[in-house]
Write a protein that holds these residues in place. Structure first.
Motif, PDB file in Angstrom:
ATOM      1  N   VAL A 194      -9.092 -27.363   7.620  1.00  0.00           N
ATOM      2  CA  VAL A 194      -8.986 -25.970   8.088  1.00  0.00           C
ATOM      3  C   VAL A 194      -9.940 -25.742   9.268  1.00  0.00           C
ATOM      4  O   VAL A 194      -9.575 -25.122  10.277  1.00  0.00           O
ATOM      5  N   LYS A 195     -11.170 -26.261   9.159  1.00  0.00           N
ATOM      6  CA  LYS A 195     -12.141 -26.128  10.257  1.00  0.00           C
ATOM      7  C   LYS A 195     -11.650 -26.846  11.517  1.00  0.00           C
ATOM      8  O   LYS A 195     -11.853 -26.359  12.635  1.00  0.00           O
ATOM      9  N   ASP A 196     -10.993 -27.993  11.332  1.00  0.00           N
ATOM     10  CA  ASP A 196     -10.470 -28.731  12.482  1.00  0.00           C
ATOM     11  C   ASP A 196      -9.371 -27.932  13.182  1.00  0.00           C
ATOM     12  O   ASP A 196      -9.299 -27.914  14.424  1.00  0.00           O
ATOM     13  N   MET A 197      -8.508 -27.265  12.413  1.00  0.00           N
ATOM     14  CA  MET A 197      -7.464 -26.440  13.030  1.00  0.00           C
ATOM     15  C   MET A 197      -8.084 -25.255  13.763  1.00  0.00           C
ATOM     16  O   MET A 197      -7.637 -24.886  14.861  1.00  0.00           O
ATOM     17  N   ALA A 198      -9.129 -24.647  13.161  1.00  0.00           N
ATOM     18  CA  ALA A 198      -9.830 -23.544  13.829  1.00  0.00           C
ATOM     19  C   ALA A 198     -10.448 -24.023  15.146  1.00  0.00           C
ATOM     20  O   ALA A 198     -10.402 -23.310  16.158  1.00  0.00           O
ATOM     21  N   TRP A 199     -10.997 -25.242  15.134  1.00  0.00           N
ATOM     22  CA  TRP A 199     -11.544 -25.842  16.364  1.00  0.00           C
ATOM     23  C   TRP A 199     -10.448 -25.995  17.414  1.00  0.00           C
ATOM     24  O   TRP A 199     -10.654 -25.694  18.597  1.00  0.00           O
ATOM     25  N   GLY A 200      -9.270 -26.433  16.978  1.00  0.00           N
ATOM     26  CA  GLY A 200      -8.148 -26.600  17.901  1.00  0.00           C
ATOM     27  C   GLY A 200      -7.733 -25.294  18.544  1.00  0.00           C
ATOM     28  O   GLY A 200      -7.424 -25.248  19.745  1.00  0.00           O
ATOM     29  N   VAL A 201      -7.753 -24.214  17.758  1.00  0.00           N
ATOM     30  CA  VAL A 201      -7.415 -22.891  18.308  1.00  0.00           C
ATOM     31  C   VAL A 201      -8.489 -22.438  19.284  1.00  0.00           C
ATOM     32  O   VAL A 201      -8.191 -21.932  20.382  1.00  0.00           O
ATOM     33  N   GLU A 202      -9.755 -22.623  18.900  1.00  0.00           N
ATOM     34  CA  GLU A 202     -10.872 -22.223  19.782  1.00  0.00           C
ATOM     35  C   GLU A 202     -10.838 -22.962  21.112  1.00  0.00           C
ATOM     36  O   GLU A 202     -11.148 -22.402  22.164  1.00  0.00           O
ATOM     37  N   GLN A 203     -10.445 -24.243  21.068  1.00  0.00           N
ATOM     38  CA  GLN A 203     -10.395 -25.061  22.277  1.00  0.00           C
ATOM     39  C   GLN A 203      -9.132 -24.809  23.106  1.00  0.00           C
ATOM     40  O   GLN A 203      -8.986 -25.372  24.194  1.00  0.00           O
ATOM     41  N   GLY A 204      -8.235 -23.997  22.581  1.00  0.00           N
ATOM     42  CA  GLY A 204      -6.997 -23.718  23.298  1.00  0.00           C
ATOM     43  C   GLY A 204      -5.970 -24.832  23.210  1.00  0.00           C
ATOM     44  O   GLY A 204      -4.992 -24.840  23.971  1.00  0.00           O
ATOM     45  N   LEU A 205      -6.178 -25.758  22.287  1.00  0.00           N
ATOM     46  CA  LEU A 205      -5.239 -26.876  22.142  1.00  0.00           C
ATOM     47  C   LEU A 205      -3.984 -26.457  21.382  1.00  0.00           C
ATOM     48  O   LEU A 205      -2.888 -26.979  21.637  1.00  0.00           O
ATOM     49  N   ILE A 206      -4.146 -25.554  20.438  1.00  0.00           N
ATOM     50  CA  ILE A 206      -3.019 -25.002  19.686  1.00  0.00           C
ATOM     51  C   ILE A 206      -3.184 -23.489  19.584  1.00  0.00           C
ATOM     52  O   ILE A 206      -4.254 -22.951  19.860  1.00  0.00           O
ATOM     53  N   ARG A 207      -2.121 -22.824  19.185  1.00  0.00           N
ATOM     54  CA  ARG A 207      -2.168 -21.381  18.932  1.00  0.00           C
ATOM     55  C   ARG A 207      -2.310 -21.142  17.429  1.00  0.00           C
ATOM     56  O   ARG A 207      -1.960 -22.001  16.625  1.00  0.00           O
ATOM     57  N   SER A 208      -2.782 -19.978  17.092  1.00  0.00           N
ATOM     58  CA  SER A 208      -2.903 -19.655  15.661  1.00  0.00           C
ATOM     59  C   SER A 208      -1.538 -19.696  14.983  1.00  0.00           C
ATOM     60  O   SER A 208      -1.430 -20.030  13.803  1.00  0.00           O
TER      61      SER A 208
END
Length: 338
Positions: A166-180
Motif C-alpha cells: 500500500v505504501k509503495d502504491m502511495a509512493w507511485g501516486v506521489e511520484q506521478g507514476l500512477i493515478r489514484s
C-alpha cells in the motif's frame, strides 16, 4: 549441510513419484516449517540444534521437489514476530542464517548446475547489517538462474507485506507514476514481495497447528491448504506425497475458484475504467454525448494509457527494490577489499 542435498530418489520413491506425476502437479509449494523447537524438546537437545535440523530437512525437501519437477518453493524461515523470542534464541537464529548464506556463496556451482534462483522476501532492514549484506550477495549471485526458485521469507509477515505494498502504491501516486484511480486489487498483488512468482498451488504446515500465522495470506486465498501433524525435522518424502495427493483431489475445485476470481477481477477493472472515462467526459464535456462506438474507442485508449502507467510504475518499483540489494552487495565487497 548444503542448500540442496545431492542424491536420487530410491526405486520405490521414483515409482511413487511417477504415479503422482500422472496427475496435476503443483508448480509452486509453500511450507510453514513448524516444529523445530518441539523436536528439540522431544530429542532432549538444544533449541539451536532443532533449528539446524530444520534447515537440513529443508535441503532434503528441496531435493524431493527437484525430483518431482516442482519449479518453485517458498518457505517461512523467520517471522517478524520471532523477534519477540528470547535474545539468545534470536541471536542463534541470526547466526544460523549467517552460516547458511555464507555456505550458499561457497556452493554457487551446485546452485548453477540445478539452475536455482534464491530470493529473500521480507523487511530486510530489520536484520543486522552484516546479514543484510550476505543475503544481498546470495540473491545477486543466483539472480540469473531460472530453472527453479526458492523464496525464503525472512523478517516477514503477510500484514507487513500488504501494508508495504500500500505504501509503495502511495509512493507511485506521489511520484506521478500512477493515478489514484489506477490503484486496484490487481495492482496491490503486483506490489507484493512475491510479485515475480505465481501464487502457491499448495501450502503445507507441519507440527499439527491449523493456522497460517500471518504467512502469504493474500497469495493463498485459492491454494490447497494441508496441515500435517509431523514435526518439520521429521518430515518425509511420503508426507510430501500425501500433501500433493490432497492437492490433486481438490484440483478441479481450486481451478474453478481461481478462474472465477480472475474473471471477477477483470470485470471490476473494466467497470473502474468505464467510470474513469465517464468522469473524464464530464470534466471535458462539450455538450454532446459520444455515441457507443466513440465511448468504446475512448475506453480502449484509456485502458492502454492506464496499463502503460502501471507498467512504468512497476518497473520503477522493481528498480528501487533491486538497488537495495545492489547497494548492500557493493558495500560488503568494499568492506572486504578495505
Amino acid at each position: 549441510m548444503s542448500w540442496i542435498r545431492e542424491g536420487e530418489l530410491t526405486l520405490i520413491e521414483r515409482f511413487s513419484a511417477n504415479i503422482l506425476k500422472a496427475g496435476p502437479m503443483p508448480r509452486h509449494i509453500a511450507f510453514i516449517m513448524d516444529g523445530n523447537r518441539r523436536y528439540a524438546r522431544k530429542r532432549h537437545v538444544e533449541r539451536q540444534e532443532g533449528h539446524t535440523q530444520g534447515f537440513d530437512k529443508l535441503a532434503e525437501t528441496l531435493r524431493w521437489c527437484l525430483n518431482l519437477e516442482i519449479q518453485e518453493v517458498t518457505v517461512y524461515a523467520f517471522s517478524i514476530e520471532n523477534f519477540k523470542r528470547s535474545k539468545q534464541e534470536v541471536e542463534g537464529l541470526m547466526e544460523l542464517a549467517r552460516q547458511k548464506f555464507s555456505r550458499l556463496l561457497e556452493e554457487q556451482e551446485n546452485l548453477e548446475k540445478h539452475g536455482v534462483c534464491i530470493r529473500v522476501l521480507g523487511d530486510l532492514a530489520l536484520l543486522p547489517r552484516d546479514l543484510q549484506e550476505l543475503i544481498a550477495q546470495a540473491v545477486l549471485a543466483t539472480k540469473t538462474h531460472n530453472k527453479c526458485f526458492l523464496n525464503v521469507c525472512f523478517a516477514y509477515t503477510s500484514r507487513h507485506e500488504i501494508s508495504s505494498a500500500v505504501k509503495d502504491m502511495a509512493w507511485g501516486v506521489e511520484q506521478g507514476l500512477i493515478r489514484s484511480s489506477d490503484v486496484s486489487e490487481s495492482l496491490l498483488g503486483k506490489c507484493l514481495y512475491t510479485s515475480n512468482s505465481p501464487d502457491p498451488d499448495l501450502l503445507i504446515r507441519t507440527s499439527g497447528e491449523v493456522r497460517l500465522s500471518d504467512f502469504l495470506l493474500w497469495q493463498t486465498s485459492y491454494s490447497c491448504l494441508v496441515f500435517q501433524s509431523v514435526l518439520w525435522p521429521e518430515y518425509s518424502f511420503w508426507n510430501l506425497c500425501e500433501a500433493i495427493l490432497q492437492y490433486q483431489l481438490s484440483y478441479c475445485s481450486l481451478q474453478k475458484a481461481r478462474e472465477h476470481h480472475r474473471e471477477e477481477q477483470a470485470r471490476q477493472q473494466l467497470e473502474a475504467d468505464r467510470r474513469c472515462v465517464s468522469d473524464l467526459l464530464q470534466q471535458n464535456g462539450s455538450g454532446r454525448s459520444p455515441d457507443a462506438r466513440q465511448r468504446q474507442e475512448l475506453l480502449q485508449k484509456y485502458t492502454v494509457e492506464r496499463e502503460t502507467r502501471v507498467q512504468g510504475f512497476l518497473g520503477a518499483l522493481q528498480q528501487r527494490r533491486d538497488s537495495f540489494f545492489t547497494v548492500l552487495s557493493e558495500a560488503s565487497l568494499a568492506s572486504v577489499s578495505a
